[in-house]
Design a protein around this motif. Structure first.
Motif, PDB file in Angstrom:
ATOM      1  N   GLY A 108       0.778  -1.226   0.000  1.00 52.31           N
ATOM      2  CA  GLY A 108       0.000   0.000   0.000  1.00 52.31           C
ATOM      3  C   GLY A 108       0.812   1.280   0.000  1.00 52.31           C
ATOM      4  O   GLY A 108       0.241   2.367   0.091  1.00 52.31           O
ATOM      5  N   ASP A 109       2.127   1.182  -0.106  1.00 53.04           N
ATOM      6  CA  ASP A 109       2.972   2.374  -0.206  1.00 53.04           C
ATOM      7  C   ASP A 109       3.065   2.785  -1.679  1.00 53.04           C
ATOM      8  O   ASP A 109       4.131   2.751  -2.298  1.00 53.04           O
ATOM      9  N   ILE A 110       1.916   3.176  -2.202  1.00 53.93           N
ATOM     10  CA  ILE A 110       1.787   3.480  -3.628  1.00 53.93           C
ATOM     11  C   ILE A 110       2.677   4.654  -4.027  1.00 53.93           C
ATOM     12  O   ILE A 110       3.271   4.651  -5.104  1.00 53.93           O
ATOM     13  N   GLU A 111       2.784   5.651  -3.158  1.00 51.56           N
ATOM     14  CA  GLU A 111       3.599   6.826  -3.489  1.00 51.56           C
ATOM     15  C   GLU A 111       5.056   6.438  -3.732  1.00 51.56           C
ATOM     16  O   GLU A 111       5.681   6.915  -4.670  1.00 51.56           O
ATOM     17  N   ILE A 112       5.587   5.565  -2.887  1.00 54.78           N
ATOM     18  CA  ILE A 112       6.972   5.131  -3.067  1.00 54.78           C
ATOM     19  C   ILE A 112       7.091   4.319  -4.353  1.00 54.78           C
ATOM     20  O   ILE A 112       8.040   4.485  -5.127  1.00 54.78           O
ATOM     21  N   GLY A 113       6.120   3.440  -4.603  1.00 57.97           N
ATOM     22  CA  GLY A 113       6.126   2.669  -5.843  1.00 57.97           C
ATOM     23  C   GLY A 113       6.103   3.572  -7.061  1.00 57.97           C
ATOM     24  O   GLY A 113       6.845   3.363  -8.019  1.00 57.97           O
ATOM     25  N   LYS A 114       5.279   4.605  -7.006  1.00 56.50           N
ATOM     26  CA  LYS A 114       5.197   5.564  -8.118  1.00 56.50           C
ATOM     27  C   LYS A 114       6.496   6.350  -8.259  1.00 56.50           C
ATOM     28  O   LYS A 114       6.966   6.587  -9.382  1.00 56.50           O
ATOM     29  N   GLU A 115       7.098   6.736  -7.141  1.00 59.98           N
ATOM     30  CA  GLU A 115       8.387   7.436  -7.187  1.00 59.98           C
ATOM     31  C   GLU A 115       9.451   6.567  -7.852  1.00 59.98           C
ATOM     32  O   GLU A 115      10.259   7.054  -8.658  1.00 59.98           O
ATOM     33  N   LEU A 116       9.461   5.285  -7.523  1.00 60.81           N
ATOM     34  CA  LEU A 116      10.421   4.367  -8.127  1.00 60.81           C
ATOM     35  C   LEU A 116      10.156   4.218  -9.625  1.00 60.81           C
ATOM     36  O   LEU A 116      11.088   4.173 -10.429  1.00 60.81           O
ATOM     37  N   PHE A 117       8.877   4.164 -10.004  1.00 58.76           N
ATOM     38  CA  PHE A 117       8.505   4.088 -11.419  1.00 58.76           C
ATOM     39  C   PHE A 117       9.028   5.325 -12.156  1.00 58.76           C
ATOM     40  O   PHE A 117       9.613   5.219 -13.227  1.00 58.76           O
ATOM     41  N   ASP A 118       8.825   6.496 -11.563  1.00 56.97           N
ATOM     42  CA  ASP A 118       9.308   7.740 -12.167  1.00 56.97           C
ATOM     43  C   ASP A 118      10.835   7.780 -12.216  1.00 56.97           C
ATOM     44  O   ASP A 118      11.423   8.258 -13.188  1.00 56.97           O
ATOM     45  N   GLN A 119      11.465   7.266 -11.156  1.00 62.17           N
ATOM     46  CA  GLN A 119      12.930   7.228 -11.094  1.00 62.17           C
ATOM     47  C   GLN A 119      13.485   6.356 -12.214  1.00 62.17           C
ATOM     48  O   GLN A 119      14.516   6.681 -12.812  1.00 62.17           O
ATOM     49  N   MET A 120      12.794   5.264 -12.511  1.00 60.89           N
ATOM     50  CA  MET A 120      13.207   4.404 -13.622  1.00 60.89           C
ATOM     51  C   MET A 120      13.312   5.230 -14.896  1.00 60.89           C
ATOM     52  O   MET A 120      14.318   5.186 -15.598  1.00 60.89           O
ATOM     53  N   ASN A 121      12.244   5.964 -15.178  1.00 60.13           N
ATOM     54  CA  ASN A 121      12.211   6.778 -16.399  1.00 60.13           C
ATOM     55  C   ASN A 121      13.326   7.810 -16.401  1.00 60.13           C
ATOM     56  O   ASN A 121      13.985   8.009 -17.418  1.00 60.13           O
ATOM     57  N   GLU A 122      13.549   8.460 -15.261  1.00 62.66           N
ATOM     58  CA  GLU A 122      14.584   9.486 -15.162  1.00 62.66           C
ATOM     59  C   GLU A 122      15.976   8.914 -15.415  1.00 62.66           C
ATOM     60  O   GLU A 122      16.838   9.588 -15.976  1.00 62.66           O
ATOM     61  N   GLU A 123      16.185   7.678 -14.991  1.00 66.13           N
ATOM     62  CA  GLU A 123      17.502   7.050 -15.127  1.00 66.13           C
ATOM     63  C   GLU A 123      17.661   6.300 -16.453  1.00 66.13           C
ATOM     64  O   GLU A 123      18.687   5.670 -16.687  1.00 66.13           O
ATOM     65  N   GLY A 124      16.643   6.343 -17.279  1.00 61.86           N
ATOM     66  CA  GLY A 124      16.730   5.665 -18.571  1.00 61.86           C
ATOM     67  C   GLY A 124      16.502   4.169 -18.493  1.00 61.86           C
ATOM     68  O   GLY A 124      16.848   3.436 -19.408  1.00 61.86           O
TER      69      GLY A 124
END
Length: 154
Positions: A72-88
């Motif tokens: 249920g820590d959706i915000e952290i999961g979403k942050e990691l998803f966004d971080q993936m994109n940022e890091e290529g």
């Protein structure tokens, strides 16, 4: 973790050592996440980067996104998803589904739909599992509302 921490040390008997690679790190991150030790999984990913110079890949991130989404820590999961994109690091359908399932399981169906729509065309495409998750969640909400209305009327 004790055995993992010994990787890289020379064996006393033959003087050989084994170096951890991305696969070994991913296996450890996945195991930690499955055991609910998510913060340790995050720290291990950082250790992978900082001490070994290894880059996390889609599998590394998917383990973490899935683990945080499940609890249920959706915000952290979403942050990691966004971080993936940022890091290529390209998210895939597993990344997408982990977040959609987590959002739906934790009552955030609108967020799941918005997230899914936002990723369409610029990220991973959904598959049958994505659509089934969204349809099931919407049906569950509809059934709940019908039962609630019935209870109120009775």
């Amino acid at each position: 973790m004790e055995v993992f921490d010994k990787i890289g040390e020379e064996s006393e008997s033959d003087g050989l050592s084994i170096e951890a690679d991305v696969v070994i790190y991913n296996t450890m991150v996945d195991g930690l996440c499955k055991e609910g030790r998510l913060e340790e999984g995050l720290h291990l990913m950082e250790r992978m980067r900082s001490t070994k110079g290894l880059a996390p890949n889609t599998v590394t991130y998917n383990c973490l996104v899935d683990g945080f989404s499940k609890v249920g820590d959706i915000e952290i999961g979403k942050e990691l998803f966004d971080q993936m994109n940022e890091e290529g690091v390209s998210p895939n359908v597993v990344s997408l589904n982990a977040l959609v399932v987590g959002m739906c399981r934790h009552g955030r169906i609108n967020s799941a739909i918005v997230f899914f729509n936002d990723t369409r065309g610029k990220g991973p495409k959904g598959n049958a599992a994505t659509y089934a998750t969204l349809i099931t969640a919407l049906c569950d909400v509809d059934n709940f509302l019908r039962r609630l209305i019935c209870l109120i009327k009775c």
